[in-house]
Motif scaffolding. Structure first.
Motif, PDB file in Angstrom:
ATOM      1  N   ILE A 159       0.976  -1.246  -0.141  1.00 33.49           N
ATOM      2  CA  ILE A 159      -0.038  -0.134  -0.099  1.00 33.49           C
ATOM      3  C   ILE A 159       0.899   1.195  -0.024  1.00 33.49           C
ATOM      4  O   ILE A 159       1.809   1.038   0.531  1.00 33.49           O
ATOM      5  N   ARG A 160       0.569   2.262  -0.750  1.00 30.79           N
ATOM      6  CA  ARG A 160       1.244   3.509  -0.594  1.00 30.79           C
ATOM      7  C   ARG A 160      -0.099   4.541  -0.301  1.00 30.79           C
ATOM      8  O   ARG A 160      -1.142   4.321  -0.922  1.00 30.79           O
ATOM      9  N   LEU A 161      -0.003   5.711   0.186  1.00 29.24           N
ATOM     10  CA  LEU A 161      -0.708   6.435   0.703  1.00 29.24           C
ATOM     11  C   LEU A 161      -0.437   7.847   0.047  1.00 29.24           C
ATOM     12  O   LEU A 161       0.659   8.313   0.580  1.00 29.24           O
ATOM     13  N   VAL A 162      -1.388   8.744  -0.313  1.00 27.81           N
ATOM     14  CA  VAL A 162      -1.117  10.515  -0.523  1.00 27.81           C
ATOM     15  C   VAL A 162      -2.494  10.989  -0.213  1.00 27.81           C
ATOM     16  O   VAL A 162      -3.420  10.713  -0.233  1.00 27.81           O
ATOM     17  N   ALA A 163      -2.068  12.185   0.685  1.00 27.23           N
ATOM     18  CA  ALA A 163      -3.234  12.883   1.025  1.00 27.23           C
ATOM     19  C   ALA A 163      -2.268  14.386   1.541  1.00 27.23           C
ATOM     20  O   ALA A 163      -1.141  14.407   2.029  1.00 27.23           O
ATOM     21  N   PRO A 164      -3.214  15.484   1.244  1.00 25.01           N
ATOM     22  CA  PRO A 164      -2.689  16.680   1.704  1.00 25.01           C
ATOM     23  C   PRO A 164      -2.425  16.764   3.235  1.00 25.01           C
ATOM     24  O   PRO A 164      -1.593  17.489   3.842  1.00 25.01           O
ATOM     25  N   GLU A 165      -3.425  16.169   3.891  1.00 26.57           N
ATOM     26  CA  GLU A 165      -3.284  15.983   5.548  1.00 26.57           C
ATOM     27  C   GLU A 165      -3.718  14.725   5.739  1.00 26.57           C
ATOM     28  O   GLU A 165      -4.484  14.024   5.387  1.00 26.57           O
ATOM     29  N   ILE A 166      -2.772  14.368   6.857  1.00 25.95           N
ATOM     30  CA  ILE A 166      -2.971  12.945   7.481  1.00 25.95           C
ATOM     31  C   ILE A 166      -3.230  13.100   8.964  1.00 25.95           C
ATOM     32  O   ILE A 166      -2.574  13.678   9.692  1.00 25.95           O
TER      33      ILE A 166
END
Length: 230
Positions: free
Chosen positions: A47-54
């Motif tokens: 899994i890879r994750l991308v988000a402006p806020e975590i």
């Protein structure tokens, strides 16, 4: 062929996520829910994750499971080398744009709460050892799928995995060709259906009565909700 003519037209498959690359877009509550489901069923998933806020909760999961992530908005380049994508954000407009990019890149996509944008759904899962059952309502009612999951979890005994291991040992010890083995295994497992047929009439009656009451409750609830909305 229309959807109504075949009921649920979805084809169920079980995917080896440890052999594929999955992109999760989002870093809030919805993403946390998806991460939980993914890791519970495929602990070794890529899994890879991308988000402006975590969120702190999501970050904790990422760090615990050593999942790579990027703190920035989604970019088309994030789909390089990706086989599956899950869009887990609350913004419908952004979700639709990301789904469009995924379609252009030929990446199968699941978009939270947007069944019309999904190439695949994440069903409710029942697992007892090596036995895994996926439940789908074709995106119509995840709540019903959840309730069915609860029923199956209570119904299927914890000893199911022991039974599966024994059946594997029996299968490996059988001699003869494929047809002979199938016949022998069918004879052995027929006792399961035979035992089911021996259930008392009272128990069946109580079960049927519970189903009828549940259906009546759901119908009445839907009726009153429609009245309140109108």
């Amino acid at each position: 062929m229309t959807e109504t003519s075949v009921g649920n037209p979805l084809f169920p498959i079980f995917v080896k996520l440890h052999n594929l690359n999955l992109l999760l877009v989002g870093g809030g509550y919805v993403a946390l829910e998806k991460l939980g489901a993914l890791l519970a069923n495929s602990p070794e998933a890529n899994i890879r994750l991308v988000a402006p806020e975590i969120s702190p909760d999501v970050m904790s999961v990422l760090e615990t499971h050593h999942i790579p992530y990027l703190v920035r908005p989604f970019e088309a380049s994030d789909l390089e080398g990706i086989d599956l994508a899950i869009v887990a954000i609350n913004d419908s407009e952004i979700s639709s744009r990301i789904a469009s990019v995924c379609k252009e890149k030929k990446v199968l996509t699941n978009v939270a709460d947007k069944p019309e944008l999904c190439d695949f759904y994440l069903g409710s899962i029942v697992q007892k050892g090596n036995l895994k059952i996926a439940i789908s309502t074709n995106g119509k009612s995840p709540t019903i799928a959840k309730r069915i999951k609860e029923v199956l979890n209570e119904t299927i005994p914890e000893e199911m995995d022991e039974l599966l291991n024994n059946m594997q040992r029996i299968r490996n010890s059988l001699k003869g060709d494929f047809n002979d083995k199938v016949k022998r295994l069918n004879d052995i497992t027929s006792v399961m259906t035979a035992e089911k047929k021996k259930q008392s009439a009272f128990r069946k009656f109580i079960y049927l009565l519970s189903l009828i009451i549940a259906v009546i409750f759901l119908v009445l609830a839907g009726y009153y909700i429609l009245l309140a909305v109108s």
